[in-house]
Design a protein around this motif. Structure first.
Motif, mmCIF file in Angstrom:
data_model
loop_
_atom_site.group_PDB
_atom_site.id
_atom_site.type_symbol
_atom_site.label_atom_id
_atom_site.label_comp_id
_atom_site.label_asym_id
_atom_site.label_seq_id
_atom_site.Cartn_x
_atom_site.Cartn_y
_atom_site.Cartn_z
ATOM 1 N N TYR A 139 51.208 36.396 34.651
ATOM 2 C CA TYR A 139 49.886 36.108 34.099
ATOM 3 C C TYR A 139 49.340 37.328 33.378
ATOM 4 N N ARG A 140 48.644 37.050 32.295
ATOM 5 C CA ARG A 140 47.852 38.061 31.609
ATOM 6 C C ARG A 140 46.424 38.013 32.121
ATOM 7 N N PHE A 141 45.750 39.140 32.050
ATOM 8 C CA PHE A 141 44.311 39.152 32.297
ATOM 9 C C PHE A 141 43.707 40.296 31.496
ATOM 10 N N ARG A 142 42.408 40.227 31.285
ATOM 11 C CA ARG A 142 41.709 41.226 30.481
ATOM 12 C C ARG A 142 41.002 42.242 31.377
ATOM 13 N N ARG A 143 40.664 43.368 30.766
ATOM 14 C CA ARG A 143 39.921 44.423 31.441
ATOM 15 C C ARG A 143 38.489 44.495 30.908
ATOM 16 N N LEU A 144 37.573 44.834 31.783
ATOM 17 C CA LEU A 144 36.257 45.288 31.359
ATOM 18 C C LEU A 144 36.315 46.806 31.410
ATOM 19 N N ASN A 145 36.663 47.404 30.273
ATOM 20 C CA ASN A 145 36.873 48.842 30.212
ATOM 21 C C ASN A 145 35.549 49.593 30.120
#
Length: 281
Positions: A118-124
């Motif tokens: 799975y891919r997921f995004r970051r809150l950088n």
């Protein structure tokens, strides 16, 4: 459990560390209680990193393995994969925290037998603030995958290699919270570490670097990060981030130009040396 029922898939977390005593307690508190194992691959910490891991309980395994010459962060992460026993692995940094939404998705997602990753995004975060633009929002990699199908490659910015077809890779909607550095001084030091990787990309083009490129490449990077990637949405931190990226590109191009046009000490000595006759004249 019925002999015909499949045991629930287990989840491990792999992270690499070096002198992480400040971030490590929050990292472990975020995971203990819902992750089945936590593997910390350490690069030779000299602070309380190992002590904190030892006090955290049996869920946490500390692997002291300083990098050898020619080993990069990807090698450290692969050591963690080799040491783990869980069915699925979530790959993290010590300065990351799993949001409540992402944690719930992960526990459900790994039970799907039709998926391998799975891919997921970051809150950088940058300069202590969550970033909306500037390219920070683009990170979307496979950092959750079946243990036996996944490896890392690359130098400092690792690449992900999942041995599975695209249709078996899913997308999670929850975000990983990424704090990044404690201050801008640490960002500058980290950039010096990453410089050689940027230089390698420039050198791989096999081009002779010209003066106009040393000016245009950083300008292009700034325009991309600040305007095209909407770094302006983040105010002053967005401006600093775009300028910092442009500066990194400038340093890489300048370094490559120097390597391509360097004049040896012997040649400089020859240029300034005096002939004996001149000295005695």
């Amino acid at each position: 459990m019925s002999p015909f029922e499949r045991a629930p898939a287990t989840l491990g977390v792999v992270a690499i560390s070096y002198n992480e005593e400040e971030d490590l307690p929050g990292f472990l508190a975020n995971l203990i209680g819902w992750a089945d194992e936590i593997i910390i691959v350490d690069d030779g910490s000299t602070d309380r990193t190992e002590e904190i891991c030892a006090a955290a309980g049996g869920t946490v395994r500390f692997l002291r393995s300083p990098r050898k010459p020619g080993e990069y962060y990807s090698d450290q992460r692969n050591k963690g994969i080799d040491a783990a026993a869980s069915d699925w692995l979530l790959h993290m940094d010590i300065d990351e925290r799993v949001s409540r939404e992402l944690a719930g998705e992960i526990r459900a997602a790994i039970q799907d037998e039709q998926m391998d990753g799975y891919r997921f995004r970051r809150l950088n975060h940058f300069m202590h603030r969550p970033m909306q633009g500037g390219g920070w929002q683009d990170w979307n990699l496979i950092h959750l995958a079946r243990r036996d199908l996944f490896r890392f490659g690359g130098m400092f910015h690792e690449t992900c290699h999942l041995d599975a077809p695209a249709q078996r890779v899913g997308q999670l909607s929850g975000k990983m919270i990424h704090f990044n550095e404690h201050n801008f001084e640490k960002r500058l030091k980290k950039s010096s570490t990453y410089l050689e990787e940027t230089v390698k990309h420039v050198e791989e083009s096999k081009r002779q670097i010209r003066g106009w490129q040393i000016l245009w490449a950083p300008a292009k990077e700034f325009l991309k990060k600040y305007f095209y990637k909407k770094g302006f949405l983040d105010g002053t931190p967005g401006l600093i981030s775009a300028l910092h990226s442009a500066t990194a590109v400038f340093r890489a191009y300048a370094l490559v130009w120097d390597r391509q046009n360097r004049i040896s000490r012997a040649e400089l000595e020859r240029q300034v040396s005096w002939a004996a006759a001149d000295r005695n004249g």
